[in-house]
Design an enzyme around this catalytic site. Structure first.
Site, PDB file in Angstrom:
ATOM      1  N   LYS A 182       0.854  -1.195   0.000  1.00 44.10           N
ATOM      2  CA  LYS A 182       0.000   0.000   0.000  1.00 44.10           C
ATOM      3  C   LYS A 182       0.885   1.239   0.000  1.00 44.10           C
ATOM      4  O   LYS A 182       1.545   1.543   1.000  1.00 44.10           O
ATOM      5  CB  LYS A 182      -0.892   0.034   1.247  1.00 44.10           C
ATOM      6  CG  LYS A 182      -1.931   1.124   1.169  1.00 44.10           C
ATOM      7  CD  LYS A 182      -2.524   1.487   2.494  1.00 44.10           C
ATOM      8  CE  LYS A 182      -1.657   2.424   3.285  1.00 44.10           C
ATOM      9  NZ  LYS A 182      -1.427   3.747   2.678  1.00 44.10           N
ATOM     10  N   GLU A 257      10.548   1.090   9.974  1.00 44.42           N
ATOM     11  CA  GLU A 257      11.472   2.207   9.755  1.00 44.42           C
ATOM     12  C   GLU A 257      10.695   3.462  10.116  1.00 44.42           C
ATOM     13  O   GLU A 257       9.865   3.915   9.332  1.00 44.42           O
ATOM     14  CB  GLU A 257      11.909   2.265   8.288  1.00 44.42           C
ATOM     15  CG  GLU A 257      12.520   0.985   7.751  1.00 44.42           C
ATOM     16  CD  GLU A 257      13.848   0.639   8.393  1.00 44.42           C
ATOM     17  OE1 GLU A 257      14.407   1.479   9.123  1.00 44.42           O
ATOM     18  OE2 GLU A 257      14.320  -0.487   8.179  1.00 44.42           O
ATOM     19  N   CYS A 291      13.161  11.096   7.046  1.00 48.72           N
ATOM     20  CA  CYS A 291      13.301  10.633   8.438  1.00 48.72           C
ATOM     21  C   CYS A 291      14.720  10.805   8.933  1.00 48.72           C
ATOM     22  O   CYS A 291      14.955  10.789  10.139  1.00 48.72           O
ATOM     23  CB  CYS A 291      12.946   9.154   8.545  1.00 48.72           C
ATOM     24  SG  CYS A 291      11.378   8.782   7.824  1.00 48.72           S
ATOM     25  N   GLU A 387       9.852  15.595  15.320  1.00 47.64           N
ATOM     26  CA  GLU A 387      10.460  15.868  14.012  1.00 47.64           C
ATOM     27  C   GLU A 387       9.790  17.084  13.379  1.00 47.64           C
ATOM     28  O   GLU A 387       8.558  17.136  13.303  1.00 47.64           O
ATOM     29  CB  GLU A 387      10.161  14.697  13.084  1.00 47.64           C
ATOM     30  CG  GLU A 387      11.209  13.649  13.009  1.00 47.64           C
ATOM     31  CD  GLU A 387      10.809  12.584  12.001  1.00 47.64           C
ATOM     32  OE1 GLU A 387      11.623  12.309  11.126  1.00 47.64           O
ATOM     33  OE2 GLU A 387       9.694  12.031  12.095  1.00 47.64           O
TER      34      GLU A 387
HETATM   35  C1  SIN Z   1      13.886   8.075   4.844  1.00 46.87           C
HETATM   36  O1  SIN Z   1      14.132   9.184   5.265  1.00 46.87           O
HETATM   37  O2  SIN Z   1      12.885   7.459   5.218  1.00 46.87           O
HETATM   38  C2  SIN Z   1      14.788   7.391   3.875  1.00 46.87           C
HETATM   39  C3  SIN Z   1      16.029   8.124   3.654  1.00 46.87           C
HETATM   40  C4  SIN Z   1      16.952   7.464   2.691  1.00 46.87           C
HETATM   41  O3  SIN Z   1      16.809   6.314   2.285  1.00 46.87           O
HETATM   42  O4  SIN Z   1      17.883   8.126   2.330  1.00 46.87           O
END
Ligand code: SIN
Length: 483
Positions: A182, A257, A291, A387
């Protein structure tokens, strides 16, 4: 379908969900808009629960035959998929830039990054070797086999509409799993286009399904199904926790993640230009919406003023605009809520004593773009916990190594961390002291298909990319042979 979307590459546009090799429709539809303008780009089906169930059943039916195909066959199909993605990198990049808002050059870069996972795991498919273990009984041997875990349910985010698809789908398929995926509701078109190319590459119809529709309903269906043996999620910690709780009922394997609040640390002995370039690269990729973006920058007292001045000079020169404008480096925020959060963080930092050095406001009247912003000083506690996910870099002063290690680790998260120092001994000490899964020393970019990517603490568990990226999709079976 709008002409804007057509211009991105007509052959790649799919406005149906992919179930068992067919592009399916539903009674209602969800509109997808362009973050840069708010214009509607097109729509995708809002699938019914019965259609989600159909995808899961089809994935289950296809899984054994796919797992039993020789690894060389799976590898060759993945290599073909990689080639097709690379051949269409520009059109796919345009599609991605439209629905996500990142600058075109960056979007094309993401497509290449996405392809690199497919290539890497095509190679890893060939290395699924087991072991032969001698036991204490004469002549007895234990043989291990690495088998696919089964059907995978994957949920991917909007900030990397291509790379997060392939970082999950490629290892799953290489291992012999089938996958029901998804994509984020904001960015389904890139996922659908990638899936169309996977079919063209020869992937069997039941091996990859792309579901569009209600996120909560699809997530619940994936975690409730006894046919789904693994959940792989990239997104917020709150949603990751809810998925892990739901998956616990069926003891599904889970990899997560999740968010981060990455520190970026600049010591007095850093190379100033290297630190500034690294901080820009890390912080302003995808307008700060990754992230792994540093959420808080710590500069040591002896370099603080010089770093803030040079950094702010470069940040102030970044070009903000729509993804197709030449030279643009910072696109829009994905949503109004995203923009409001950045504004609130700037306001809170200033209220805590931070000084505004550059930026600090919306870039235009539409309320979609925010000026790349730097503040200096103030209270860092907010940035350890939440964040910002936008183009705002607060810089804080620190006195010594012990103090900055404590501040850097004083967060529930542990995804990424960056350190700039020319002192080799300090590089090793920092790498070991920081509680983060992905560390950059004198670099702001760690992304690579070869790098094990994943977090510690509430940034999640599991690793994607690298040779570890296959492990979550593999079950080890042992067979004992006694003479
Ligand atoms: C992410 O921020 O979720 C992935 C970052 C990356 O793979 O560089």
């Amino acid at each position: 379908m709008t002409e804007i979307l057509e211009a991105a590459g007509r052959a790649l546009i799919r406005q149906g969900a992919l179930i068992n090799g067919a592009w399916v429709q539903a009674q209602s539809r969800l509109e997808i808009s362009e973050p840069a303008t708010g214009r509607v780009l097109g729509s995708v089906p809002d699938l019914a629960p019965s259609q989600v169930a159909q995808a899961i059943h089809a994935a289950q039916a296809a899984q054994r035959p796919w797992a039993q195909s020789p690894p060389s066959v799976r590898s060759a199909i993945l290599e073909q998929w990689n080639d097709l993605i690379l051949a269409q990198a520009e059109a796919l990049g345009a599609l991605l830039a439209l629905e996500n808002g990142k600058p075109l050059a960056e979007a094309i870069g993401e497509i290449r990054y996405a392809a690199s996972f497919v290539h890497w795991f095509a190679q890893e498919a060939l290395r699924l070797d087991g072991d032969v273990i001698a036991t204490s009984r004469a002549g007895e041997r234990i043989i291990t086999l690495k088998e696919a875990v089964g059907v995978v349910g994957a949920i991917t985010p909007w900030n990397f509409p291509a790379a997060m698809i392939t970082r999950k789908a490629a290892p799953a398929l290489a291992a012999g799993c089938t996958i029901v995926l998804k994509p984020a509701p904001q960015t389904p078109f890139t996922a659908l286009a990638l899936a169309a190319l996977a079919l063209e590459a020869g992937l069997p119809p039941g091996a990859l399904h792309i579901l569009t529709g209600d996120s909560a309903m699809i997530g619940a269906a994936l975690t409730a199904s006894p046919l789904v043996r693994k959940i792989s999620f990239t997104g917020s910690t709150a949603v990751g926790r809810a998925l892990a709780q739901a998956a616990a009922g069926g003891l599904q394997r889970v990899s997560l993640e999740l968010g981060g609040a990455a520190p970026l640390i600049v010591f007095d002995d850093a190379d100033l230009e290297k630190a500034v370039a690294g901080a820009i690269a890390a912080k302003f990729r995808n307008a700060g919406q990754t992230c792994v973006c540093p959420n808080r920058i710590y500069a040591q007292a002896g370099i603080f003023e010089r770093f803030v001045a040079r950094f702010a000079q470069e940040v102030g020169a970044l070009k903000v605009g729509a993804p197709f404008e030449p030279g643009v480096q910072i696109g829009p925020l994905i949503s109004q809520a995203g923009l409001l959060k950045v504004e609130a963080h700037v306001a809170q930092a200033r209220a805590s004593g931070a000084q505004l050095v550059t930026g600090g406001a919306r870039s235009d009247a539409s309320g979609r773009f925010f000026q790349p912003t730097v503040t200096a000083g103030g209270d860092d506690r907010l940035f350890r916990e939440e964040e910002t996910f936008g183009p705002y870099a607060p810089v804080f002063r620190f006195a010594d190594e012990a103090q900055v290690i404590e501040a850097a680790n004083a967060t529930p998260y542990g995804l990424a961390a960056y350190v700039f120092t020319e002192n080799g001994a300090r590089q090793w000490r920092m790498a070991s002291a920081l509680e983060a899964g992905v560390i950059g020393i004198n670099t702001g970019i760690t992304s690579s298909a070869l790098n094990p990517f994943g977090g510690m603490k509430q940034s999640g568990y599991g690793r994607e990319g690298s040779r570890y990226g296959m492990e979550d999709f593999i079950a080890v079976k042992s067979i004992t042979f006694t003479p």
